[in-house]
Design a protein around this motif. Structure first.
Motif, mmCIF file in Angstrom:
data_model
loop_
_atom_site.group_PDB
_atom_site.id
_atom_site.type_symbol
_atom_site.label_atom_id
_atom_site.label_comp_id
_atom_site.label_asym_id
_atom_site.label_seq_id
_atom_site.Cartn_x
_atom_site.Cartn_y
_atom_site.Cartn_z
ATOM 1 N N THR A 214 -36.662 5.937 -41.306
ATOM 2 C CA THR A 214 -35.617 4.907 -40.801
ATOM 3 C C THR A 214 -36.138 3.679 -40.185
ATOM 4 O O THR A 214 -37.411 3.834 -39.396
ATOM 5 C CB THR A 214 -34.956 5.687 -39.711
ATOM 6 N N ALA A 215 -35.559 2.589 -40.370
ATOM 7 C CA ALA A 215 -36.265 1.204 -39.765
ATOM 8 C C ALA A 215 -35.599 0.926 -38.541
ATOM 9 O O ALA A 215 -34.151 0.950 -38.319
ATOM 10 C CB ALA A 215 -36.211 0.219 -40.736
ATOM 11 N N TYR A 216 -36.451 0.859 -37.428
ATOM 12 C CA TYR A 216 -35.784 0.487 -36.063
ATOM 13 C C TYR A 216 -36.204 -1.066 -35.754
ATOM 14 O O TYR A 216 -37.164 -1.579 -36.261
ATOM 15 C CB TYR A 216 -36.313 1.310 -34.972
ATOM 16 N N HIS A 217 -35.205 -1.663 -34.878
ATOM 17 C CA HIS A 217 -35.482 -2.979 -34.646
ATOM 18 C C HIS A 217 -34.947 -3.350 -33.215
ATOM 19 O O HIS A 217 -33.862 -3.048 -32.882
ATOM 20 C CB HIS A 217 -34.734 -3.788 -35.844
ATOM 21 N N ILE A 218 -35.768 -4.373 -32.694
ATOM 22 C CA ILE A 218 -35.581 -4.592 -31.342
ATOM 23 C C ILE A 218 -34.892 -6.185 -31.338
ATOM 24 O O ILE A 218 -35.587 -7.097 -31.945
ATOM 25 C CB ILE A 218 -36.715 -4.532 -30.241
#
Length: 460
Positions: A207-211
């Motif tokens: 899973t890719a997370y992004h701020i």
């Protein structure tokens, strides 16, 4: 001239590191392949339950099955991650080969029927079990076997989360609070990288997370610093809360387990009760958001780890509900891990605190994601690097502040009872490697009992 070359320190170092490279690569490939199989099966199980929600009502039966699998075939495997840590510190009976397939199967069962657990514990146990097996095949001595076990932890952790640098540092940092096992540096790094690459080669994606980018509010003192000082103060306050959440989680896991063992004489009834509690809570709340991993959404609008990175993506008390669900699941005998639920708890708590403190939602979710984990495992350095690997290096200072603050405020507690206390958080004193977090918990309980007894005597 040749004699000097072949007896030089650098040549001996090169020879040693090449030896470790040859040893570690095949081990890491096997561990990475097993972790890839595990992640594939885990995804199938979770999405199958999404389509067959009635499986949750069989969770108590699944708990009985897990109990008897370990009773009949598990042996020392029941100790899980703590067994691997103990074997690294004080080699004994070894890590059994059957640990890997048993924990893989029982973790899949837990998630298939809706138990709230993670996956790190499974990956680490797979890594430790396979590493021990190869150590025997290679006829390694005791010291080398220790390093291979540490590398096995690194391979499993780096592979399951797609964070190879974090996996290497975590394996060296988690063994003893306040110390890092630098003698395993290269084996851990090789193992973690190869394990991660192997998982990717099998076509498994993380899973890719992004701020989301946020604006920094101007202040009169902004010109003196390269970052927002007011935001940093908010992060410190929030990180204290993250550390306390870590303490709560670790205390509940051990406390609930002790409570049931003392009061339920029939061992197989404990997972039955745990399963019934999870079913009851889900019925009361009217939604399944706190079951299983909490990464993929079972329904539109579900609270998940990715949703917590956005405004309105979490309920105020989501972090507490996930804490209750997971501690009940793990304390009553279901299998998996604690780390992904800790990510969920941290991200949703960060979401809640961002609203209360008027702070960037994505940033605070990310800080909670890594800081609660740091406090619960006492690995602030590894978790700082996890933040960099997952979210980017531009917030590295904030990641470090959050992880180290949470680390201190979680106290002498943690999810691994066999973790040694090398250097106390209260002072700079060092303790013997035989002193564990479990020992610290017993001392706290004794102290509290004495206080309660004194209070009762005073009232009389």
């Amino acid at each position: 001239m040749n004699d000097k070359l072949f007896t030089s320190e650098q040549f001996l170092i090169l020879k040693r590191q090449l030896r470790w490279t040859v040893i570690i690569i095949p081990i890491a490939i096997v561990i990475g392949s097993m972790v890839a199989l595990f992640l594939w099966l885990l995804s199938l199980a979770i999405h199958f339950r999404f389509k067959n929600t009635w499986l949750l009502y069989l969770l108590p039966l699944a708990g009985i099955l897990i109990h008897f699998i370990y009773k009949l075939a598990g042996g020392s495997s029941e100790k899980g991650n703590n067994l691997i840590i103990d074997e690294i510190h004080k080699p004994g009976g070894g890590v059994p080969k059957r640990m890997a397939p048993i924990v893989l199967a029982t973790t899949i069962i837990t998630h298939l029927f809706g138990g709230s657990a993670g996956r790190e514990g499974t990956a680490v146990q797979i890594g430790g079990s396979i590493a021990q097996m190869f150590g025997k095949w290679f006829r390694l001595n005791e010291a080398d076997t220790r390093i291979v076990l540490i590398a096995g932890i690194a391979a499993g952790f780096g592979a399951v989360f797609g964070t190879p640098l974090t996996g290497a540092i975590f394996a060296m940092e988690v063994l003893t609070m306040g110390r890092i096992q630098y003698n395993a540096l290269l084996p851990c790094l090789i193992a973690s990288i190869v394990g991660d690459v192997t998982v990717a080669a099998w076509g498994i994606h993380h899973t890719a997370y992004h701020i989301d980018v946020f604006a920094v509010a101007p202040h009169w003192f902004s010109g003196y610093f390269s970052f927002d000082v007011l935001l940093l103060v908010k992060i410190i306050v929030a990180s204290i809360a993250f550390g306390l959440a870590s303490y709560l989680f670790a205390s509940l896991v051990h406390g609930i387990k002790t409570f049931f063992i003392k009061r339920i004489p029939i061992a197989w009834l404990i997972p039955v009760i745990g399963g019934l509690i999870i079913i009851g809570l889900t019925a009361i709340l009217g939604k399944p958001d706190y079951l299983s991993l909490g990464i993929d959404a079972e329904h539109a609008g579900a609270v998940t780890i990715p949703s917590a990175f956005h405004a309105g993506g979490s309920d105020t008390w989501s972090w507490l509900w996930k804490t209750i669900y997971t501690t009940v699941t793990l304390a009553t005998g279901f299998k998996g891990g604690e780390v992904t639920p800790l990510f969920y708890i941290g991200a949703t708590l960060g979401n809640t605190l961002s609203v209360l403190m008027d702070a960037p939602v994505g940033l605070f979710a990310a800080l909670g994601f890594i800081a609660v984990f740091a406090g619960a495992t006492n690995t602030p350095l590894a978790c700082t690097f996890m933040g960099i690997e997952l979210f980017g290096g531009q917030y590295a200072i904030f990641f470090a502040v959050a992880c180290f603050t949470a680390y201190f405020f979680s106290g002498h507690s943690g999810i691994y009872g066999s973790q040694r206390i090398g250097i106390s958080k209260l002072d700079d004193s060092q303790s013997a490697d035989s002193y564990t977090l479990a020992d610290a918990a017993k001392r706290r309980q004794t102290y509290l009992r004495q206080k309660i007894e004194k209070y009762k005597l005073g009232k009389k």
